[in-house]
Design an enzyme around this catalytic site. Structure first.
Site, PDB file in Angstrom:
ATOM      1  N   HIS A 256       3.508  -3.106  -8.502  1.00 16.30           N
ATOM      2  CA  HIS A 256       3.354  -2.210  -7.780  1.00 16.30           C
ATOM      3  C   HIS A 256       2.098  -1.600  -7.300  1.00 16.30           C
ATOM      4  CE1 HIS A 256       5.582   1.548  -5.915  1.00 16.30           C
ATOM      5  NE2 HIS A 256       4.567   1.824  -6.202  1.00 16.30           N
ATOM      6  N   GLU A 257       1.258  -1.421  -8.505  1.00 18.83           N
ATOM      7  CA  GLU A 257      -0.111  -0.719  -8.213  1.00 18.83           C
ATOM      8  C   GLU A 257      -0.831  -1.829  -7.588  1.00 18.83           C
ATOM      9  OE1 GLU A 257      -0.192   2.340  -8.272  1.00 18.83           O
ATOM     10  OE2 GLU A 257       1.462   2.471  -9.387  1.00 18.83           O
ATOM     11  N   HIS A 260      -0.563  -1.532  -3.782  1.00 16.86           N
ATOM     12  CA  HIS A 260      -1.567  -0.443  -3.418  1.00 16.86           C
ATOM     13  C   HIS A 260      -2.858  -0.864  -3.268  1.00 16.86           C
ATOM     14  CE1 HIS A 260       1.365   2.661  -3.026  1.00 16.86           C
ATOM     15  NE2 HIS A 260       1.804   2.718  -4.438  1.00 16.86           N
ATOM     16  N   GLU A 286       3.124   2.586   0.534  1.00 15.81           N
ATOM     17  CA  GLU A 286       4.096   2.530  -0.406  1.00 15.81           C
ATOM     18  C   GLU A 286       5.008   1.113   0.179  1.00 15.81           C
ATOM     19  OE1 GLU A 286       4.580   4.269  -2.882  1.00 15.81           O
ATOM     20  OE2 GLU A 286       6.520   3.777  -3.901  1.00 15.81           O
TER      21      GLU A 286
END
Lengths: 491, 491
Positions: A256-257, A260, A286
């Site tokens: 997830h990170e 980003h 997101e």
């Protein structure tokens, strides 16, 4: 030097200072000695004063008046759009109101943490009412007579409105509630059990990060209490965490990170340290973290590769096939906490907050009725009662620090990700074969070339539409979720 | 708020921003991804612009004109002394000269590194001549008709002059040369041999740090290429390094940096983020690092304790008694490099640089004669010839980055340390017994209470004299060195 060049040189230093302030935030969560918190607070406040002074510098007004945007190329026009908007915003909010909000939210965050620990909603509501009042005043200052909550959303998702979000969310909600009910009535996949040493998790997390395209020569991975990504351009750092009983927390937080971070790392170098040199909105940000984490990372194809990696790292951990592993990774289960929710239920958590904070800002819900409204809505959407405030309206930090208008961008990001994934599947032939082999290069290159590289050049919905060719719609996301979980749960 | 309060609030933010800039420097040497160097350079430049603008802010002139220092208490008067001096200095140097020095030294540092790698003095001298010329112009601007080199010294050691230093150093030099010759003619102690794992070195380094009073709740220890201490107040970080063949490098670098860090950590909290809230000069700073490292850390008493710690950590490492260990730790040996020099020879390295840079600044030595002058002086003091430029005039970074006037503070620190150690021995009964037991608490408390706590309250020589009761003199240092090494080498 032209006036535009002068302005951009000034903006470049402002961007550089904003990066420095961001790095201090990273340091605070990863490296700072615990006894340094009071001094750090003074250091951050001094940086904020410098940044605020630059954002409202009288020179800006002169430059902005002197520049004819139409004489600039499209990149220059986009830079000016961001600069004018940022300046207007900074000038609209009275300085004493901004200071008051900073003070009150700093206090409110502490009170929220204490109230959550004490399971004592009543101890938090008075300061929350003050925060809501101040934020509403700020929203009124920003709205110029328009909708106050729309003005707040605009801070995180430019050009988006509450009405558009509500229309979309209201269309999604019944289908997500129905999917949730059907899934939870079916036979559940097995849960992961066993013990997964933290150092081996971190080694595999680093491999996952580079597999998804994260560039460690321009980033680094550390542990922190909460996973986050920090920084833009050539220095974009991520954090993750480990639980020795739950390796998926580490692996999927990392992916997830990385989503980003790759967005920030992959923006056109020509925009480095300029207003175009960061992700364009929270929703688009997101969308990248979620498509990396879910549509790609939790796919049948990629989990097949991950199953092999985990078996190599941890030996037999009680799951006997890649197919079972896929079902376990995507296991849907009851729960109160947004940040722990699966793909099926996550958006229901977000929509609940969106409706409640919109009602708070529009004056349709009193702060002192918040807990009852939360609990009623939770029971309606999830089918069971909130057992304690830390599992209910005290679970998120956002409202205590004045983040109103932020929550909906989480679900908007999922909707964007749905559109992008549908386009990606058409654009990358053999995607499943690649994911099965742990090869994310074509998928992440497509996202880079079609979306990430543009940074702030286009408005959020525009850049997603340009990349995906799809007019914003929740249909691709809903179709994906119903298809995926219908198959896993044999509905 | 009084004008003084306004000024101090402004200074407090400036101090906080200076701490932020310092933390960026720490990050660059410890954590920064290597691909982030170009962006970091822009970030640092933006911070420097902010700090320079604050140091020359027109508001300062108004405040300084309006404040009557004599109406303030002694602490307020000391704050004003620092603020007035800093403002005067910033205003004296023309902005374009400061920019030019920053640009040229940035380039010169790269050329120095390349020239050192290539053993090519001629490739470095042209840019060094430019640096010398620019620094001389800066010195003339600062000197107001006085001695140019004195003005440079004042940046690092307020109130000290080249004449005073030269008088002191000229008195020290023959005795140090004689001691060096006598020691090197005697039977040498055994050298350390064996293999010392890096992780065990780091564990013992951390124990040494806390043993010497370093507070890890307000600091942290990381590895870096060059050991350093960074930050003031509640966030003072150190770095160290490990060589698996030479554990003393790690241990004594750590103790040295802990001396610097404890000075910063132990300053009166009332001075936090004010001009008094940092070490008062480079010389006094070095006195703390050197007394921790040498007079305490390399004493017979403390090395007895360290021998036990090393035996416990590494097992038998070929040294059979605490007495032999003490002699090994204090082994004197030929060498070209200042930073690797022992207590006997270190100051000879420094005095060489002091005389040469003073001559450069006074126009008595041409840059193009520097190498010959260095090599002649080295042969005279050390008795053998420099074999290559990286072991001679290219070994230190200082001149390439414009640090003239800095070198003598290293030896001045040793002289201060000599005075302080003589006083400490009288003030702390049973010091040797405590050191033998690894108990530094009384010694470091004495240094804290008598010197460190004052920060910038007194001038450098004054604070050392107040603490030691001794008028500045090299005699205590020379007596200590002659006594210690006379005994070790049975002269």
């Amino acid at each position: 030097m032209s006036t535009y060049d002068d302005l951009m040189a000034f903006q470049r230093d402002t961007s550089a200072l904003a990066q420095v302030a961001g790095r201090l935030g990273w340091d605070q969560e990863t490296m700072m000695p615990r006894g340094a918190a009071d001094q750090r607070s003074d250091e951050m406040a001094a940086m904020e004063k410098v940044l605020h002074a630059r954002r409202t510098d009288p020179k800006l007004a002169e430059w902005l008046a002197a520049i004819d945007d139409t004489a600039l190329d499209p990149v220059g026009q986009a830079q000016m759009r961001h600069i004018r908007k940022s300046y207007d915003r900074a000038m609209k909010v009275p300085a004493d109101l901004a200071v008051e909000i900073a003070k009150v939210t700093s206090k409110a965050q502490g009170q929220w943490a204490q109230a959550r620990a004490d399971e004592d909603v009543a101890a938090f509501l008075p300061v929350l009412e003050t925060v809501v009042g101040l934020k509403r005043r700020e929203g009124e200052a920003l709205a110029d007579g328009g909708d106050v909550y729309d003005a707040m959303i605009d801070d995180y998702e430019p050009e988006m409105t509450a009405v558009e979000l509500a229309t979309m969310f209201d269309a999604m909600r019944p289908r997500l509630v129905a999917l949730r009910e059907a899934v939870l009535a079916a036979e559940p996949p097995q849960a992961v059990t066993g013990h997964f040493p933290a150092d081996k998790q971190m080694a595999l997390a680093a491999k996952l990060a580079t597999t998804f395209g994260y560039d460690l020569t321009h980033g680094r991975i550390d542990k922190a209490v909460h996973p986050f990504s920090s920084g833009s351009g050539h220095d974009v750092r991520i954090t993750t965490r480990t639980s020795e009983l739950d390796p998926f927390n580490c692996f999927y937080s990392t992916i997830h990170e990385v989503g980003h971070a790759c967005y920030e790392q992959n923006i056109d170098d020509a925009y480095l340290l300029t207003p175009l040199g960061g992700g364009v909105s929270m929703g688009v940000h997101e969308s990248q973290s979620r498509i990396y984490e879910n549509q790609l990372g939790r796919s049948r194809a990629f989990t097949g590769w991950l199953y092999g990696q985990m078996t190599a790292a941890f030996g037999d951990f009680g799951i006997n096939s890649a197919e079972d592993f896929y079902r376990t990774v995507n296991r849907v289960h009851d729960g109160y906490i947004r940040t722990e929710a699966d793909e099926v239920q996550y958006n229901l958590h977000v929509m609940l907050r969106f409706d409640l904070e919109r009602a708070l800002m529009q004056g349709d819900l009193a702060v002192f009725d918040l807990e009852a409204a939360w609990n009623d809505r939770f029971a309606a959407d999830f089918g069971y009662a909130v057992d304690k405030p830390s599992n209910g309206c005290l679970q998120d930090v956002h409202w205590s620090v004045g983040l109103f208008g932020y929550f909906p961008t989480y679900s908007l990001g999922n909707v964007y990700a749905g559109c992008l994934y549908q386009a990606l599947q058409g654009a990358v032939p053999g995607l499943d074969e690649q994911l099965t082999a742990g090869d994310l290069s074509a998928a992440t290159e497509w996202l880079k070339d079609n979306l990430q590289i543009h940074g702030g050049l286009f408005e959020p919905a525009e850049v997603v539409q340009r990349a995906s060719g799809i007019v914003l719609s929740p249909e691709p996301l809903l179709t994906y979720l119903e298809g995926k979980f219908g198959a896993i749960y044999q509905l």
